[in-house]
Design a protein around this motif. Structure first.
Motif, PDB file in Angstrom:
ATOM      1  N   VAL A  31       0.815  -1.215   0.000  1.00 39.44           N
ATOM      2  CA  VAL A  31       0.000   0.000   0.000  1.00 39.44           C
ATOM      3  C   VAL A  31       0.849   1.266   0.000  1.00 39.44           C
ATOM      4  N   ARG A  32       2.177   1.105   0.106  1.00 36.71           N
ATOM      5  CA  ARG A  32       3.064   2.267   0.103  1.00 36.71           C
ATOM      6  C   ARG A  32       4.182   2.058  -0.913  1.00 36.71           C
ATOM      7  N   SER A  33       4.484   3.125  -1.623  1.00 41.19           N
ATOM      8  CA  SER A  33       5.626   3.092  -2.540  1.00 41.19           C
ATOM      9  C   SER A  33       6.721   4.046  -2.089  1.00 41.19           C
ATOM     10  N   SER A  34       6.418   4.855  -1.082  1.00 43.28           N
ATOM     11  CA  SER A  34       7.418   5.808  -0.595  1.00 43.28           C
ATOM     12  C   SER A  34       8.549   5.061   0.105  1.00 43.28           C
ATOM     13  N   PRO A  35       9.760   5.622   0.057  1.00 42.32           N
ATOM     14  CA  PRO A  35      10.898   4.943   0.692  1.00 42.32           C
ATOM     15  C   PRO A  35      10.793   4.992   2.220  1.00 42.32           C
ATOM     16  N   LEU A  36      11.554   4.130   2.846  1.00 44.02           N
ATOM     17  CA  LEU A  36      11.623   4.125   4.301  1.00 44.02           C
ATOM     18  C   LEU A  36      12.057   5.495   4.825  1.00 44.02           C
ATOM     19  N   PRO A  37      11.509   5.948   5.937  1.00 42.04           N
ATOM     20  CA  PRO A  37      12.029   7.172   6.568  1.00 42.04           C
ATOM     21  C   PRO A  37      13.518   7.009   6.863  1.00 42.04           C
ATOM     22  N   ALA A  38      14.229   8.122   6.859  1.00 42.16           N
ATOM     23  CA  ALA A  38      15.687   8.084   7.005  1.00 42.16           C
ATOM     24  C   ALA A  38      16.120   7.353   8.270  1.00 42.16           C
ATOM     25  N   GLN A  39      15.367   7.543   9.378  1.00 42.90           N
ATOM     26  CA  GLN A  39      15.782   6.915  10.628  1.00 42.90           C
ATOM     27  C   GLN A  39      15.629   5.403  10.590  1.00 42.90           C
ATOM     28  N   LEU A  40      14.739   4.900   9.752  1.00 46.94           N
ATOM     29  CA  LEU A  40      14.614   3.453   9.585  1.00 46.94           C
ATOM     30  C   LEU A  40      15.541   2.933   8.497  1.00 46.94           C
ATOM     31  N   ALA A  41      15.871   3.783   7.543  1.00 44.71           N
ATOM     32  CA  ALA A  41      16.714   3.362   6.424  1.00 44.71           C
ATOM     33  C   ALA A  41      18.182   3.306   6.793  1.00 44.71           C
ATOM     34  N   ALA A  42      18.542   3.883   7.940  1.00 40.41           N
ATOM     35  CA  ALA A  42      19.933   3.824   8.383  1.00 40.41           C
ATOM     36  C   ALA A  42      20.343   2.358   8.491  1.00 40.41           C
ATOM     37  N   PRO A  43      21.636   2.086   8.414  1.00 38.73           N
ATOM     38  CA  PRO A  43      22.092   0.686   8.475  1.00 38.73           C
ATOM     39  C   PRO A  43      21.438  -0.071   9.623  1.00 38.73           C
ATOM     40  N   ALA A  44      20.808  -1.178   9.310  1.00 44.37           N
ATOM     41  CA  ALA A  44      20.117  -1.971  10.306  1.00 44.37           C
ATOM     42  C   ALA A  44      20.193  -3.429   9.906  1.00 44.37           C
ATOM     43  N   TRP A  45      20.035  -4.306  10.868  1.00 40.87           N
ATOM     44  CA  TRP A  45      20.171  -5.741  10.591  1.00 40.87           C
ATOM     45  C   TRP A  45      18.911  -6.329   9.961  1.00 40.87           C
ATOM     46  N   ALA A  46      17.847  -5.566   9.890  1.00 37.69           N
ATOM     47  CA  ALA A  46      16.579  -6.103   9.373  1.00 37.69           C
ATOM     48  C   ALA A  46      16.045  -5.249   8.237  1.00 37.69           C
ATOM     49  N   GLN A  47      16.890  -4.897   7.278  1.00 39.35           N
ATOM     50  CA  GLN A  47      16.468  -4.021   6.193  1.00 39.35           C
ATOM     51  C   GLN A  47      15.349  -4.635   5.350  1.00 39.35           C
ATOM     52  N   ARG A  48      15.429  -5.919   5.074  1.00 39.38           N
ATOM     53  CA  ARG A  48      14.395  -6.554   4.250  1.00 39.38           C
ATOM     54  C   ARG A  48      13.039  -6.477   4.946  1.00 39.38           C
ATOM     55  N   GLU A  49      13.008  -6.842   6.212  1.00 36.38           N
ATOM     56  CA  GLU A  49      11.734  -6.830   6.956  1.00 36.38           C
ATOM     57  C   GLU A  49      11.213  -5.410   7.126  1.00 36.38           C
ATOM     58  N   LEU A  50      12.115  -4.442   7.344  1.00 40.39           N
ATOM     59  CA  LEU A  50      11.686  -3.051   7.468  1.00 40.39           C
ATOM     60  C   LEU A  50      11.022  -2.581   6.175  1.00 40.39           C
ATOM     61  N   ASN A  51      11.648  -2.864   5.061  1.00 43.71           N
ATOM     62  CA  ASN A  51      11.080  -2.460   3.767  1.00 43.71           C
ATOM     63  C   ASN A  51       9.730  -3.124   3.523  1.00 43.71           C
ATOM     64  N   GLN A  52       9.626  -4.412   3.901  1.00 46.49           N
ATOM     65  CA  GLN A  52       8.381  -5.138   3.657  1.00 46.49           C
ATOM     66  C   GLN A  52       7.256  -4.608   4.555  1.00 46.49           C
ATOM     67  N   ALA A  53       7.547  -4.439   5.876  1.00 45.38           N
ATOM     68  CA  ALA A  53       6.525  -3.945   6.798  1.00 45.38           C
ATOM     69  C   ALA A  53       6.099  -2.526   6.438  1.00 45.38           C
ATOM     70  N   TRP A  54       7.034  -1.725   5.960  1.00 49.52           N
ATOM     71  CA  TRP A  54       6.701  -0.360   5.545  1.00 49.52           C
ATOM     72  C   TRP A  54       5.799  -0.376   4.309  1.00 49.52           C
ATOM     73  N   ALA A  55       6.163  -1.186   3.335  1.00 44.08           N
ATOM     74  CA  ALA A  55       5.377  -1.259   2.100  1.00 44.08           C
ATOM     75  C   ALA A  55       3.964  -1.778   2.364  1.00 44.08           C
ATOM     76  N   TRP A  56       3.830  -2.673   3.344  1.00 49.79           N
ATOM     77  CA  TRP A  56       2.507  -3.191   3.684  1.00 49.79           C
ATOM     78  C   TRP A  56       1.693  -2.197   4.519  1.00 49.79           C
ATOM     79  N   GLY A  57       2.313  -1.096   4.942  1.00 48.21           N
ATOM     80  CA  GLY A  57       1.604  -0.101   5.734  1.00 48.21           C
ATOM     81  C   GLY A  57       1.421  -0.502   7.186  1.00 48.21           C
ATOM     82  N   LEU A  58       2.288  -1.382   7.675  1.00 46.15           N
ATOM     83  CA  LEU A  58       2.166  -1.848   9.049  1.00 46.15           C
ATOM     84  C   LEU A  58       2.875  -0.930  10.044  1.00 46.15           C
TER      85      LEU A  58
END
Length: 572
Positions: free
Chosen positions: A518-545
């Motif tokens: 439901v979202r195409s916008s990129p992750l907010p900068a604070q979430l996009a910073a180097p993290a061990w769960a980038q795939r899950e962050l991108n997926q949960a963000w895109a799903w609008g969770l």
């Protein structure tokens, strides 16, 4: 009919407060060098062995007060010197660190022939020579409002919260030397109580000998009856109330030598098997502490109770009694009653010491108990009173009529009560798994997904009483929660946004949910910073969770956790 009792009997509680550690002072007169030794010993003992003496008061303030006391060593009386030392100790603002004034000192002190009590937010005269004045609301002492008077006693009474301070004032409110030391009264002049109706009572201080010859009328003698839940002289006991509830009174965190807790817990379990009930009420309102582990056999007996657990708390709930109350909240119990004098997180585990010159004895905390990090129910709660989920103060009318206001409330509310939400409290790892599981309950009810209802804790650091232990079993079985790699899970640790994303994405798979993007916008900068769960962050963000307007520099809150869990189920 009102009965007459001796003042010595009435004020034994007050003297007990000043003799907290049973042994009193042995020296009646100390010279300046002996007093200096006491002062130095007290300060060095507190500053060396207390886990964090300066947590609430800067060291500079301690040293300034110590210097003031030192300048007075040769000029003050024994009682004044003892109160000087007490004032130094009180700077710790630690309810478990105190200096006792007892023995010969108590015999040198003077008392006003009265007692006050705190009921439902007001002060009342609870003992006096005049029967007609009993039960009147007291609004001022010597022209100062009660709030100001109680706050003044902070200089002498070591308390880490205002409820504890108020309780200690109530227990020592008739000691003349305290008022004089705090400049609330003048020696030889009466203490004047002002009532809410404008009337007043003038009291002259007397010594212990004169006090013992006086008579007293007590508010408690006006009670027409005692409630069935009256505090009993027993470690713990149980009975069924008239609405069928199982009532358990737990008065001290100690093992009854005549009835071991394991045996008592077995009796409770047998009673509940023989007579199923909707509620079990554990009354901790009289529990001032001891060893918090004593009650665990009872926890084991009740952890699978299918009805509702209610825990009663009040001003007298303190120390280990507080720990047990928070543990009951961790089990899902609803706390009902009044704010406690014990703090959720607090210094504790008292070690005793004696001053070399005067023999005055004291107690000092040896560790800090941080329930904020140990239990989900304690998350976000530091050194503050434990508040009930449902506030029910004991009223004066109920007290005089022999009714227990909390029990009367439960009789009038047979419906299932709820814990307070605390939406802004930090979200823990265990609670978030619980929120996901509770939100997905319809899916489990369908029978297509196992709900993890087996009982053995899947991680080694669980206590086994957590309200979310079954959700964690499900999360472990389904691969949603894999733990820390060493067999632990850290359920009470505050959740990170990365962990939230991982749990959400894994839960979607475990629950056979297929959220749409439901979202195409990129992750907010604070979430996009180097993290061990980038795939899950991108997926949960895109799903609008993940919340679009979330403050990702801060930890998630309970309200945000529930919103994320609801979004997962509704969009899947």
């Amino acid at each position: 009919m009102t009965h007459i009792h001796s003042w010595r009997r009435l004020f034994c509680l007050c003297l007990a407060l000043m003799m907290l550690l049973t042994a009193g002072a042995t020296a009646a007169e100390s010279d300046a060098s002996s007093r200096q030794a006491d002062l130095d010993f007290l300060y060095e003992t507190l500053s060396t062995y207390h886990p964090n003496l300066f947590a609430n008061t800067p060291e500079s303030v301690f040293l300034e007060r110590k210097a003031e006391i030192q300048r007075r060593l040769a000029t003050v009386s024994d009682v004044e010197f003892a109160m000087d030392l007490q004032s130094l100790t009180a700077l710790a603002r630690d309810s478990h660190t105190s200096l006792a004034l007892g023995g010969s000192l108590a015999e040198q002190m003077h008392f006003y022939p009265m007692a006050l009590t705190w009921i439902d937010g007001k002060w009342y005269l609870s003992a006096a020579e005049s029967e007609t004045l009993l039960g009147r609301q007291v609004t001022a002492v010597n022209g100062r409002a009660m709030e100001e008077v109680v706050d003044s006693f902070r200089r002498l009474l070591s308390a880490d919260n205002n409820v504890k301070l108020r309780r200690q004032y109530r227990q020592s409110c008739n000691v003349a030397e305290f008022y004089e030391y705090l400049e609330l009264a003048e020696q030889g002049r009466p203490l004047v109580l002002t009532f809410s109706d404008g009337a007043s009572l003038s009291l002259q201080a007397v010594d212990t000998a004169a006090l013992s010859k006086m008579t007293v009328n007590r508010l408690s003698d006006r009670r027409s009856a005692a409630p069935e839940t009256e505090a009993a002289n027993a470690y713990y006991w149980s009975k069924f109330l008239r609405d069928g509830s199982c009532y358990i009174q737990y008065n001290t965190c100690q093992e009854d030598p005549e009835l071991p807790m394991e045996t008592f817990a077995g009796q409770v379990r047998s009673d509940l098997d023989a007579q199923p009930v909707q509620r079990v009420i554990l009354d901790l309102r009289n529990n001032g502490g001891g060893s918090d582990g004593v009650i665990w056999p009872l926890f084991a007996a009740l952890r699978n109770f299918p009805g509702q657990l209610i825990c009663l708390i009040g001003e007298s709930t303190f120390s280990s009694g507080i720990i047990n109350a928070v543990e009951l909240q961790e089990m899902g119990a609803v706390l009902l009653g009044e704010d406690t004098s014990g703090s959720v997180s607090h210094f504790a585990s008292v070690k005793s010491f004696s001053l070399p010159g005067s023999g005055l004895r004291g107690g000092m905390s040896s560790k800090y108990i941080d329930l904020n990090t140990l239990l989900d129910a304690g998350a976000g709660r530091q050194v503050v009173p434990l508040e009930p989920d449902v506030a029910v103060p004991q009223t004066l009318d109920d007290y005089l009529a022999g009714r227990d206001s909390c029990i009367e409330y439960l009789y009038a509310h047979p419906e299932r009560l709820s814990q307070a939400q605390h939406p802004d409290a930090p979200l823990t790892r265990g609670r978030f798994i619980g929120q996901i599981h509770q939100t997905a309950e319809p899916l489990f009810d369908s029978g297509t997904i196992s709900d993890g209802s087996w009982d053995d804790p899947p991680f080694t650091d669980l206590f086994g009483i957590e309200w979310f232990r079954h959700p964690l079993n499900w999360a472990y079985q389904s691969g949603v929660a894999k733990g820390n790699g060493d067999g632990t899970f850290s359920a009470a640790r505050v959740l990170t946004w990365q962990e939230a994303a991982v749990f959400l994405v894994r839960s979607a798979g475990a629950l056979n949910l297929k959220p749409e993007t439901v979202r195409s916008s990129p992750l907010p900068a604070q979430l996009a910073a180097p993290a061990w769960a980038q795939r899950e962050l991108n997926q949960a963000w895109a799903w609008g969770l993940l919340p679009e307007d979330g403050d990702f520099a801060a930890s998630p809150t309970r309200a945000q956790g529930l919103s994320m869990a609801q979004a997962l189920v509704s969009r899947g």
